[in-house]
Design a protein around this motif. Structure first.
Motif, PDB file in Angstrom:
ATOM      1  N   LYS A  40       0.822  -1.215   0.000  1.00 38.96           N
ATOM      2  CA  LYS A  40       0.000   0.000   0.000  1.00 38.96           C
ATOM      3  C   LYS A  40       0.854   1.262   0.000  1.00 38.96           C
ATOM      4  O   LYS A  40       0.478   2.264  -0.590  1.00 38.96           O
ATOM      5  CB  LYS A  40      -0.953   0.022   1.202  1.00 38.96           C
ATOM      6  N   LEU A  41       1.991   1.217   0.679  1.00 41.21           N
ATOM      7  CA  LEU A  41       2.867   2.386   0.714  1.00 41.21           C
ATOM      8  C   LEU A  41       3.789   2.445  -0.504  1.00 41.21           C
ATOM      9  O   LEU A  41       4.450   3.458  -0.722  1.00 41.21           O
ATOM     10  CB  LEU A  41       3.718   2.388   1.992  1.00 41.21           C
ATOM     11  N   GLU A  42       3.830   1.360  -1.252  1.00 41.66           N
ATOM     12  CA  GLU A  42       4.734   1.253  -2.402  1.00 41.66           C
ATOM     13  C   GLU A  42       6.164   1.589  -1.982  1.00 41.66           C
ATOM     14  O   GLU A  42       6.845   2.419  -2.596  1.00 41.66           O
ATOM     15  CB  GLU A  42       4.258   2.140  -3.554  1.00 41.66           C
ATOM     16  N   LEU A  43       6.599   0.934  -0.918  1.00 42.06           N
ATOM     17  CA  LEU A  43       7.941   1.176  -0.400  1.00 42.06           C
ATOM     18  C   LEU A  43       8.991   0.601  -1.340  1.00 42.06           C
ATOM     19  O   LEU A  43       8.865  -0.531  -1.810  1.00 42.06           O
ATOM     20  CB  LEU A  43       8.110   0.532   0.983  1.00 42.06           C
ATOM     21  N   THR A  44      10.011   1.379  -1.588  1.00 40.43           N
ATOM     22  CA  THR A  44      11.167   0.857  -2.313  1.00 40.43           C
ATOM     23  C   THR A  44      11.930  -0.044  -1.343  1.00 40.43           C
ATOM     24  O   THR A  44      11.706  -0.001  -0.119  1.00 40.43           O
ATOM     25  CB  THR A  44      12.086   1.988  -2.797  1.00 40.43           C
ATOM     26  N   PHE A  51      12.273   1.851   6.989  1.00 38.90           N
ATOM     27  CA  PHE A  51      10.935   1.973   7.549  1.00 38.90           C
ATOM     28  C   PHE A  51      10.641   0.916   8.612  1.00 38.90           C
ATOM     29  O   PHE A  51      10.182   1.248   9.711  1.00 38.90           O
ATOM     30  CB  PHE A  51       9.896   1.868   6.417  1.00 38.90           C
ATOM     31  N   TRP A  52      10.893  -0.359   8.289  1.00 37.09           N
ATOM     32  CA  TRP A  52      10.440  -1.438   9.176  1.00 37.09           C
ATOM     33  C   TRP A  52      11.082  -1.437  10.560  1.00 37.09           C
ATOM     34  O   TRP A  52      10.377  -1.698  11.545  1.00 37.09           O
ATOM     35  CB  TRP A  52      10.539  -2.793   8.475  1.00 37.09           C
ATOM     36  N   LEU A 112       9.537   8.774  10.889  1.00 40.09           N
ATOM     37  CA  LEU A 112       9.275   8.362   9.513  1.00 40.09           C
ATOM     38  C   LEU A 112       9.468   9.493   8.515  1.00 40.09           C
ATOM     39  O   LEU A 112       9.748   9.243   7.347  1.00 40.09           O
ATOM     40  CB  LEU A 112       7.861   7.785   9.380  1.00 40.09           C
ATOM     41  N   LYS A 113       9.334  10.733   8.986  1.00 39.11           N
ATOM     42  CA  LYS A 113       9.534  11.876   8.078  1.00 39.11           C
ATOM     43  C   LYS A 113      10.930  11.880   7.474  1.00 39.11           C
ATOM     44  O   LYS A 113      11.131  12.444   6.402  1.00 39.11           O
ATOM     45  CB  LYS A 113       9.296  13.196   8.823  1.00 39.11           C
ATOM     46  N   SER A 117       7.966   9.938   2.506  1.00 38.56           N
ATOM     47  CA  SER A 117       7.267  11.213   2.309  1.00 38.56           C
ATOM     48  C   SER A 117       6.056  11.332   3.228  1.00 38.56           C
ATOM     49  O   SER A 117       5.546  10.324   3.748  1.00 38.56           O
ATOM     50  CB  SER A 117       6.800  11.327   0.856  1.00 38.56           C
ATOM     51  N   ALA A 118       5.599  12.558   3.404  1.00 46.03           N
ATOM     52  CA  ALA A 118       4.394  12.806   4.201  1.00 46.03           C
ATOM     53  C   ALA A 118       3.203  12.067   3.598  1.00 46.03           C
ATOM     54  O   ALA A 118       2.354  11.534   4.332  1.00 46.03           O
ATOM     55  CB  ALA A 118       4.115  14.306   4.279  1.00 46.03           C
ATOM     56  N   LYS A 119       3.148  12.016   2.290  1.00 41.22           N
ATOM     57  CA  LYS A 119       2.061  11.315   1.600  1.00 41.22           C
ATOM     58  C   LYS A 119       2.045   9.838   1.984  1.00 41.22           C
ATOM     59  O   LYS A 119       0.986   9.258   2.244  1.00 41.22           O
ATOM     60  CB  LYS A 119       2.218  11.473   0.080  1.00 41.22           C
ATOM     61  N   LYS A 120       3.207   9.225   2.055  1.00 42.01           N
ATOM     62  CA  LYS A 120       3.280   7.808   2.433  1.00 42.01           C
ATOM     63  C   LYS A 120       2.948   7.618   3.915  1.00 42.01           C
ATOM     64  O   LYS A 120       2.393   6.589   4.292  1.00 42.01           O
ATOM     65  CB  LYS A 120       4.652   7.220   2.093  1.00 42.01           C
TER      66      LYS A 120
END
Length: 151
Positions: A40-44, A51-52, A112-113, A117-120
């Motif tokens: 859903k976040l389309e994480l690279t 992130f994790w 996370l910032k 991105s804020a959008k993610k």
């Protein structure tokens, strides 16, 4: 983690009757959540690597607050037979635990910032809610199938 997810996990675990099987279910749910959020976040791959660990630390912190503070308090609250003085103490501890969870969420967002991105970050909240709803739906289906087998 959403407030609804932990009770659901507990219910799913209790349905199994075996602690080992319950642990397997928890791990399966966690793996599904990771895949769902990553998608859903389309994480690279680079974002996911950063992130994790942040997200898992947040979830561990929230789970610790829930298990050490909230669950015992809620159990005591459900018993209903507490004095006004004890009710005040429970309320104070409950408020403190809820504040700690809120602060953990704020800290997660700040951490996370630097990674996504804020959008993610916004999509993370949506994804968590969607995952929890799917989990609730599955639990409902499980209960209905179980009820139908009894009838």
């Amino acid at each position: 983690m959403s407030k609804r997810l932990i009770p659901i996990l507990i219910l799913l675990v209790s349905f199994t009757g075996f602690a080992q099987r319950g642990g397997e279910i928890q791990e399966k749910i966690k793996a599904q959540k990771i895949a769902f959020i990553t998608d859903k976040l389309e994480l690279t791959s680079e974002e996911a690597q950063q992130f994790w660990p942040i997200y898992n630390a947040f979830e561990a912190k929230v789970e610790k607050i829930k298990s050490e503070d909230l669950r015992p308090l809620k159990k005591e609250m459900r018993q209903g037979d507490v004095s006004d003085k004890r009710a005040g103490e429970i309320l104070e501890r409950l408020t403190k635990a809820e504040t700690e969870m809120h602060n953990a969420r704020l800290e997660l967002i700040e951490d996370l910032k630097t990674v996504i991105s804020a959008k993610k970050i916004i999509r993370l909240k949506v994804a968590e809610d969607q995952f929890n709803q799917k989990l609730l739906d599955r639990l409902k289906e499980f209960r209905e199938r179980r009820q139908n087998r009894r009838n």
